[in-house]
Motif scaffolding. Sequence first.
Motif, PDB file in Angstrom:
ATOM      1  N   ASN A  29      61.263  26.431 -53.660  1.00  0.00           N
ATOM      2  CA  ASN A  29      62.256  27.195 -52.888  1.00  0.00           C
ATOM      3  C   ASN A  29      63.210  26.279 -52.138  1.00  0.00           C
ATOM      4  O   ASN A  29      64.388  26.606 -51.969  1.00  0.00           O
ATOM      5  CB  ASN A  29      61.569  28.150 -51.914  1.00  0.00           C
ATOM      6  N   ASP A  34      69.224  28.714 -58.540  1.00  0.00           N
ATOM      7  CA  ASP A  34      69.908  29.976 -58.830  1.00  0.00           C
ATOM      8  C   ASP A  34      69.009  30.915 -59.630  1.00  0.00           C
ATOM      9  O   ASP A  34      69.100  32.133 -59.503  1.00  0.00           O
ATOM     10  CB  ASP A  34      71.190  29.712 -59.627  1.00  0.00           C
ATOM     11  N   LEU A  35      68.168  30.326 -60.458  1.00  0.00           N
ATOM     12  CA  LEU A  35      67.269  31.087 -61.322  1.00  0.00           C
ATOM     13  C   LEU A  35      65.950  30.330 -61.418  1.00  0.00           C
ATOM     14  O   LEU A  35      65.936  29.105 -61.507  1.00  0.00           O
ATOM     15  CB  LEU A  35      67.879  31.236 -62.723  1.00  0.00           C
ATOM     16  N   GLU A  69      62.068  32.385 -54.603  1.00  0.00           N
ATOM     17  CA  GLU A  69      63.381  32.926 -54.275  1.00  0.00           C
ATOM     18  C   GLU A  69      64.450  32.296 -55.152  1.00  0.00           C
ATOM     19  O   GLU A  69      64.481  31.074 -55.320  1.00  0.00           O
ATOM     20  CB  GLU A  69      63.713  32.640 -52.809  1.00  0.00           C
ATOM     21  N   ALA A  70      65.314  33.145 -55.706  1.00  0.00           N
ATOM     22  CA  ALA A  70      66.442  32.664 -56.503  1.00  0.00           C
ATOM     23  C   ALA A  70      67.489  33.772 -56.545  1.00  0.00           C
ATOM     24  O   ALA A  70      67.151  34.946 -56.745  1.00  0.00           O
ATOM     25  CB  ALA A  70      66.003  32.285 -57.907  1.00  0.00           C
ATOM     26  N   GLU A  71      68.737  33.392 -56.364  1.00  0.00           N
ATOM     27  CA  GLU A  71      69.822  34.373 -56.308  1.00  0.00           C
ATOM     28  C   GLU A  71      69.889  35.238 -57.570  1.00  0.00           C
ATOM     29  O   GLU A  71      70.116  36.444 -57.503  1.00  0.00           O
ATOM     30  CB  GLU A  71      71.153  33.655 -56.100  1.00  0.00           C
ATOM     31  N   LEU A  72      69.707  34.633 -58.732  1.00  0.00           N
ATOM     32  CA  LEU A  72      69.799  35.367 -59.991  1.00  0.00           C
ATOM     33  C   LEU A  72      68.464  35.930 -60.455  1.00  0.00           C
ATOM     34  O   LEU A  72      68.388  36.579 -61.498  1.00  0.00           O
ATOM     35  CB  LEU A  72      70.403  34.476 -61.082  1.00  0.00           C
ATOM     36  N   GLY A  73      67.405  35.655 -59.714  1.00  0.00           N
ATOM     37  CA  GLY A  73      66.113  36.235 -60.025  1.00  0.00           C
ATOM     38  C   GLY A  73      65.049  35.233 -60.416  1.00  0.00           C
ATOM     39  O   GLY A  73      65.300  34.047 -60.575  1.00  0.00           O
ATOM     40  N   VAL A  74      63.854  35.771 -60.559  1.00  0.00           N
ATOM     41  CA  VAL A  74      62.680  35.013 -60.975  1.00  0.00           C
ATOM     42  C   VAL A  74      62.103  35.728 -62.189  1.00  0.00           C
ATOM     43  O   VAL A  74      61.812  36.919 -62.132  1.00  0.00           O
ATOM     44  CB  VAL A  74      61.622  34.943 -59.855  1.00  0.00           C
ATOM     45  N   GLU A  75      61.965  35.010 -63.291  1.00  0.00           N
ATOM     46  CA  GLU A  75      61.438  35.576 -64.524  1.00  0.00           C
ATOM     47  C   GLU A  75      60.165  34.831 -64.897  1.00  0.00           C
ATOM     48  O   GLU A  75      60.056  33.632 -64.664  1.00  0.00           O
ATOM     49  CB  GLU A  75      62.460  35.452 -65.663  1.00  0.00           C
TER      50      GLU A  75
END
Length: 87
Positions: A29, A34-35, A69-75
């Motif tokens: 984190n 970003d992703l 945490e990531a602005e574009l998401g966590v996959e």
Amino acid sequence: MTVAVLAAPEFGPEGLDTEGVQRLITRLNAKDPDLVVVMGDFTSPNLAQASMEDRFADTLSLGAFARLEAELGVEAVMGPLDAAYGR
């Protein structure tokens, strides 16, 4: 764009313990990606034979990933050990 990739953390009796997972998540984190892409295996090979204490610690470790945490998401993608263990 910054993409963080975490591959095969394998926590459990032979892998990362709960504190190790917490440290890993905190460090990841701090990079402010970003992703985030997390690729299995999440569980260690011998978790099926582990004690209830180790299985509980594994569950706590899984919960720590909610802190990513990531602005574009966590996959996340399961690995073969995860599928065999029924995750």
